[in-house]
Design an enzyme around this catalytic site. Sequence first.
Site, PDB file in Angstrom:
ATOM      1  N   ASP A 178       0.807  -1.224   0.000  1.00  7.40           N
ATOM      2  CA  ASP A 178       0.000   0.000   0.000  1.00  7.40           C
ATOM      3  C   ASP A 178       0.842   1.277   0.000  1.00  7.40           C
ATOM      4  O   ASP A 178       0.310   2.360  -0.236  1.00  7.40           O
ATOM      5  CB  ASP A 178      -0.921   0.028   1.229  1.00  7.40           C
ATOM      6  CG  ASP A 178      -1.963  -1.076   1.198  1.00  7.40           C
ATOM      7  OD1 ASP A 178      -2.257  -1.567   0.095  1.00  7.40           O
ATOM      8  OD2 ASP A 178      -2.473  -1.452   2.267  1.00  7.40           O
ATOM      9  N   GLY A 221      -5.768  -0.937  -0.838  1.00 11.45           N
ATOM     10  CA  GLY A 221      -5.469   0.347  -0.218  1.00 11.45           C
ATOM     11  C   GLY A 221      -6.594   0.747   0.714  1.00 11.45           C
ATOM     12  O   GLY A 221      -7.350   1.673   0.446  1.00 11.45           O
TER      13      GLY A 221
END
Length: 791
Positions: A178, A221
Amino acid sequence: MSDQDSSTSSTSFPKYLEHLSGDGKAIGVLTSGGMPKDVQGMNAAVRAVVRMGIYTGAKVYFIYEGYQGMVDGGSNIVEAKWECVSSILQVGGTIIGSARCQAFRSREGRLKAACNLVRLGITNLCVIGGDGSLTGANLFRKEWNGLLEELAKNGEIDSDTVKKHSYLNVVGMVGSIDNDFCGTDMTIGTDSALHRIIEVVDAIMTTAQSHQRTFVLEVMGRHCGYLALVSALACGADWVFLPESPPEDGWEEEMCLKLSKNRARKKRLNIIIVSEGAIDTQNKPITSEKIKELVVKNLGFDTRVTILGHVQRGGTPSAFDRILASRMGVEAVLALLEATPETPACVVSLRGNQAVRLPLMECVQMTQDVQKAMDERRFDEAVKLRGRSFEGNLNTYKRLAIKEPDDKIPKSNCNVAIINVGAPAAGMNAAVRSAVRVGIAEGHKMFAIYDGFDGLANGQIKEIGWGDVGGWTGQGGSILGTKRTLPGKYLEKIAEQMHSKNINALLIIGGFEGFHSAVLLSEARNSHDEFCIPICVLAATISNDVPGTDISIGSDTSLNVVVQTCDRIKQSASGTKRRVFIIETMGGYCGYLANMGGLAAGADAAYIFEEQFDIRDLQSNVMHLTEKMKTSIQRGLVLRNENCSVNYTTDFIYQLYSEEGKGVFDCRKNVLGHMQQGGAPSPFDRNFGTKISAKAMEWISAKLKGSHGTGKKFVSDDSICVLGIQKRDLLFKPVAELRNATDFEHRIPKQQWWLKLRPIMKILAKYEASYDMSDAGKLEPVQNHEELSAI
């Protein structure tokens, strides 16, 4: 420089590391995370920690299954040998496992962990994980002495052990696709995840164009929109949804209006990218299904949803992640060996093109502050806390994705031309697209020059518009056409054409020929006023041989081709008799591809022009391989830069190894050739080309704005520059200054940064090498660094 065991290494300790001797020290390495943290590149980090640790004389221990293994002890904590980490560079995930551990959250669990470690003398921890794992490690470090005293009180260890192992050193590396950890431009695994995403986007775009479809692509994410944002930049998505920057109220109508306008301009597909943690301004989720329903209901477009999920965590790590993890692993060991009881826990991070050490808890605090700002709906602050790089990415995406109406753009009355020079390089088209759109947004008329300086001399110049460059980011090669021709013999004709088209500024995107052309245009300013304009050079070449920048557009794509090919070639020997492969890479006289490819692929040797070698070096490498092949290892890999030596050709090295290896191993050779120039650009090259080109156009605009209406001629050195990344900064370097730092005969800079990484490849291959530590050794502040992202 082998990726496997060798018994030929010198046993003497390198003088340059004497003050950092690991003799008598023990290092534990673990991979950990609350969510699955089996990200690509972790194994490269583990390999680097193990081999650098052993190289310095320390004992290194695998701690299997993260903190759970530390608490359980026993067979979960095992001494690592050199050959334990052979052939793992190309393997995704983590060979030592990662698991959740509730027990470590309690003092009782940490007491067990301390007991297991101290009995083996482990007082140095290298933790590869996310912010939660690193926070736990820091708490463990703070409690360490108290835990040992409690163990002594309980009779589990003696008082001498408490005194001998009175403090714990902790160094962290962040493994997270991420890229959600503040303080570093890139976390291990992010680039590989972007490769998975862009592969899917490229595949989807072909089917979407065929059927005039809209695709809603959901990427990972949950709390950070980095993957979504960079993917949107890299593929030219129509719309992107991020948790840090929710769309303003009324976004539904605005998005549908934009999609319909794009379709009306004959755009056959629409791509919408959604971060899984996307929210609106009220912190309510925006799901991919909701977006699909909205598009179908309002526009009636054929719309599909694709959720990538854990495929983003899988697969082999990219070249970038292997090199990043290797550099970080080496730096982590050095940080542990230098640590004192007063040294705070640190995290090894990437800033620009440098590995640096930052205070761990300051980075963790800033990371947590981002989430707090989002929870409290202070979204502008959340974007700023992510770092100036994230903010820059977001602003660049907005400029390139949304065109203002013509009547709202103030006209500059300036004409800016773009030219590609030299050999094709992946990412050139992304750079041209970015320059065209930023230039139009700045109010300039943009002109494309076709077929390099040949085309310019012959008047192949056309105005190019916003829509003309749609879909260019994923295209390899050069759509404008490019040639190696220098402008020298065409100066008169070029000046005439630039005068007739009233060209006020020039952006040159290309390789060494592009830089050399700028030098020639600079020298011709005295005789041709047409060249007294702002001229900016962007390095775009697979060779990475342009002075003024550490990294060239296209070099990452080519490096991935080299590494992927090496992986396949090594795999082809699996299960066969012992075999050594000799691979020739491109690069002219620049050994970047051979050296960095060797580091990323685990080569046994890499021969380059910049480091002269002779028959004794070749003999030493052959002996190294011969000894290795007497063990259970069956494969060897040797890379050779195409122009590294006139006499020691690829055929010569192949024949030498074949002759000397008779009875032990056989040889095969492979010349990679022009496949290194082809293919779709990597996410790095798309994003790097896009951002650096936008910067170049902003510089050109600032120059033109300063001279507006004055008729000023640009004759100073700072009006003709190369824009590049150097260490951690984006810098405009005058070509006049760079000329003195260039070896024009061999078409390379006189000083090359990547040569500092060459010893890492040798050290990790069990060779003795002198490692330059001048850039390491001290903690840096977390904030106030220049904007720059490695990708």
